[in-house]
Design a protein around this motif. Structure first.
Motif, PDB file in Angstrom:
ATOM      1  N   TYR A   1      -8.016  -7.579 -11.119  1.00 46.26           N
ATOM      2  CA  TYR A   1      -7.105  -7.973 -10.051  1.00 46.26           C
ATOM      3  C   TYR A   1      -7.596  -7.654  -8.639  1.00 46.26           C
ATOM      4  N   LEU A   2      -8.564  -6.752  -8.499  1.00 45.42           N
ATOM      5  CA  LEU A   2      -8.897  -6.245  -7.168  1.00 45.42           C
ATOM      6  C   LEU A   2     -10.310  -6.635  -6.750  1.00 45.42           C
ATOM      7  N   SER A   3     -10.468  -6.828  -5.435  1.00 44.06           N
ATOM      8  CA  SER A   3     -11.785  -7.144  -4.887  1.00 44.06           C
ATOM      9  C   SER A   3     -11.800  -6.821  -3.402  1.00 44.06           C
ATOM     10  N   LEU A   4     -12.977  -6.424  -2.924  1.00 38.38           N
ATOM     11  CA  LEU A   4     -13.164  -6.183  -1.490  1.00 38.38           C
ATOM     12  C   LEU A   4     -13.528  -7.461  -0.731  1.00 38.38           C
ATOM     13  N   SER A   5     -13.705  -8.564  -1.438  1.00 40.30           N
ATOM     14  CA  SER A   5     -14.282  -9.763  -0.817  1.00 40.30           C
ATOM     15  C   SER A   5     -13.382 -10.391   0.243  1.00 40.30           C
ATOM     16  N   ASN A   6     -12.060 -10.233   0.123  1.00 37.84           N
ATOM     17  CA  ASN A   6     -11.131 -10.858   1.062  1.00 37.84           C
ATOM     18  C   ASN A   6     -10.519  -9.850   2.032  1.00 37.84           C
ATOM     19  N   LEU A   7     -11.084  -8.650   2.062  1.00 38.24           N
ATOM     20  CA  LEU A   7     -10.451  -7.547   2.790  1.00 38.24           C
ATOM     21  C   LEU A   7     -10.174  -7.890   4.247  1.00 38.24           C
TER      22      LEU A   7
ATOM     23  N   SER B   1       2.484  -6.045  -7.009  1.00 42.48           N
ATOM     24  CA  SER B   1       2.308  -6.566  -8.350  1.00 42.48           C
ATOM     25  C   SER B   1       0.995  -7.360  -8.438  1.00 42.48           C
ATOM     26  N   PRO B   2       0.373  -7.401  -9.623  1.00 41.77           N
ATOM     27  CA  PRO B   2       0.718  -6.576 -10.781  1.00 41.77           C
ATOM     28  C   PRO B   2       0.293  -5.131 -10.537  1.00 41.77           C
ATOM     29  N   PRO B   3       0.999  -4.153 -11.094  1.00 40.97           N
ATOM     30  CA  PRO B   3       0.552  -2.765 -10.926  1.00 40.97           C
ATOM     31  C   PRO B   3      -0.793  -2.539 -11.610  1.00 40.97           C
TER      32      PRO B   3
ATOM     33  N   ALA C   1       2.026  -1.031  11.330  1.00 42.24           N
ATOM     34  CA  ALA C   1       1.597  -1.721  10.117  1.00 42.24           C
ATOM     35  C   ALA C   1       2.227  -0.936   8.967  1.00 42.24           C
ATOM     36  N   ASP C   2       1.865  -1.236   7.733  1.00 41.87           N
ATOM     37  CA  ASP C   2       2.428  -0.500   6.607  1.00 41.87           C
ATOM     38  C   ASP C   2       1.307  -0.157   5.629  1.00 41.87           C
ATOM     39  N   LEU C   3       1.378   1.030   5.043  1.00 43.05           N
ATOM     40  CA  LEU C   3       0.302   1.506   4.170  1.00 43.05           C
ATOM     41  C   LEU C   3      -0.069   0.524   3.060  1.00 43.05           C
ATOM     42  N   PRO C   4       0.890  -0.122   2.383  1.00 40.69           N
ATOM     43  CA  PRO C   4       0.511  -0.993   1.264  1.00 40.69           C
ATOM     44  C   PRO C   4      -0.206  -2.277   1.669  1.00 40.69           C
ATOM     45  N   GLN C   5      -0.300  -2.571   2.969  1.00 42.08           N
ATOM     46  CA  GLN C   5      -1.040  -3.767   3.370  1.00 42.08           C
ATOM     47  C   GLN C   5      -2.507  -3.694   2.932  1.00 42.08           C
TER      48      GLN C   5
ATOM     49  N   LEU D   1      -6.582  -6.065  -1.006  1.00 37.46           N
ATOM     50  CA  LEU D   1      -7.500  -5.949  -2.143  1.00 37.46           C
ATOM     51  C   LEU D   1      -7.118  -6.871  -3.293  1.00 37.46           C
ATOM     52  N   GLY D   2      -5.923  -7.480  -3.228  1.00 37.31           N
ATOM     53  CA  GLY D   2      -5.593  -8.469  -4.250  1.00 37.31           C
ATOM     54  C   GLY D   2      -4.209  -8.411  -4.844  1.00 37.31           C
TER      55      GLY D   2
END
Length: 353
Positions: free
Chosen positions: A112-118, A100-102, A76-80, A85-86
């Motif tokens: 921009y970020l949420s745990l809801s779709n993790l 993006s967006p940073p 896998a890759d770390l940025p996944q 998170l969004g």
């Protein structure tokens, strides 16, 4: 009933001095293998490869088939995790992953970020783990992993990964406004706990936390952003899965390795290639009774020949007095000849303590 012996790698990770050191290699599935490129092309590129359980399983298995390694690490890759998170994750030729967006402020975190779709976003990874758990040879340990919060945050804030950045943007934010930066680390800590917990439920037998950018923080912030979050992750995982070993790898921590090892109760500490094995053997194996993992310079794997053999012998002599897993001090370079990896594995697996 015949009792199946415990896997060699698991025995070492749990603190046993084994008859020979188990071996696996960071980035063992990757660009140095011609069959990897075939599979990556079939998947439509890196993003397709990471999100396709069929293709991710195949590249995870490729080095196991070639070299008979003792551990297989999930491909896998770390940025996944950041994408889950969004953020939007893309791979640009010559630049690596971009996000993006940073995330550049505390306001961006909520925007921009949420745990809801993790878990929905990470479902292909969990499926890859499940399929690997049924496909690996019986003697091979399946290793799951995640980026540690600080390291994943560097991708999210800078907007890109790799060594082409001095991380000035994230360091300016984290050092000048630590309370504003804290919610990002808190979110990533929660996400890493849930991510690794799901991997273990899917079949991962050990997990590793990669702190690839431990070496860019001054001491007080190293403790806040590297030590405390990883300690919290391990504590939470151990409460749920007390027998599953955890490896922590704080690359380039230098003199801060000492405080990291003491404060983070990981079963095994990954060593980069600058860490003196005499210290690691005496302190981590001897006084603390824990496993060490490492720490061949990856460039010696590229060089091969006498230089490689001599350094492997030195490491084996220095580190096999206690629980030890042979690995690199960082990942396999893409220029590594596969025959050098085969020679390394053969030398380590022929060793007897």
């Amino acid at each position: 009933m015949v009792q199946v012996p415990e896997k060699l790698l698991l025995r070492a990770l749990r603190g046993e001095r084994t008859e020979r050191p188990p071996i696996w290699l960071m980035r063992q599935a990757g660009r140095y293998l011609p069959e990897y490129h075939v599979t990556r092309d079939a998947a439509g590129g890196m993003l397709g490869l990471c999100n396709s359980p069929q293709h991710a399983m195949e590249v995870t298995l490729q080095p196991i088939r070639r070299f008979g390694l003792d551990g297989a690490i999930l491909f896998a890759d770390l940025p996944q995790l950041a994408a889950a998170l969004g953020q939007t994750l893309e791979y640009v030729d010559g630049e690596g992953p971009t996000l993006s967006p940073p995330i550049r402020s505390s306001g961006d975190i909520g925007r921009y970020l949420s745990l809801s779709n993790l878990h929905e976003a990470l479902a292909p990874i969990y499926e890859t783990v499940r399929e690997l758990a049924g496909a690996l040879p019986d003697e091979v340990t399946l290793i799951g992993y995640a980026g540690a919060p600080w390291t994943v945050a560097t991708y999210m804030v800078e907007g890109r990964g790799g060594g082409a950045t001095d991380h000035a943007i994230i360091r300016q934010w984290a050092l000048s406004d630590p309370d504003g930066f804290q919610p990002l680390i808190d979110m990533l800590t929660t996400a890493a706990i849930e991510f690794l917990d799901r991997q273990i439920h899917a079949g991962a037998e050990a997990v590793q936390l990669f702190e690839s950018w431990a070496g860019i923080l001054p001491e007080p912030f190293f403790r806040r952003w590297c030590v405390e979050p990883v300690a919290a992750i391990i504590k939470a995982l151990k409460a749920k899965h007390p027998t599953v070993p955890v490896i922590a790898f704080p690359r380039a921590a230098g003199l801060l390795y000492e405080s990291y090892v003491v404060e983070i109760v990981a079963d095994c500490i990954g060593l980069d290639n600058t860490v003196p094995l005499g210290w690691a053997s005496a302190r981590i194996q001897g006084e603390l009774g824990r496993c060490i993992q490492g720490n061949l310079d990856p460039q010696l794997l590229v060089a091969g020949g006498r230089a490689l053999r001599s350094e492997v012998e030195r490491i084996l002599q220095a580190a096999t007095g206690g629980p030890f897993v042979f690995n690199l001090g960082h990942g396999i370079p893409k220029t590594t000849p596969p025959e050098h990896v085969a020679a390394l594995v053969a030398q380590v697996q022929a060793w007897r303590t």
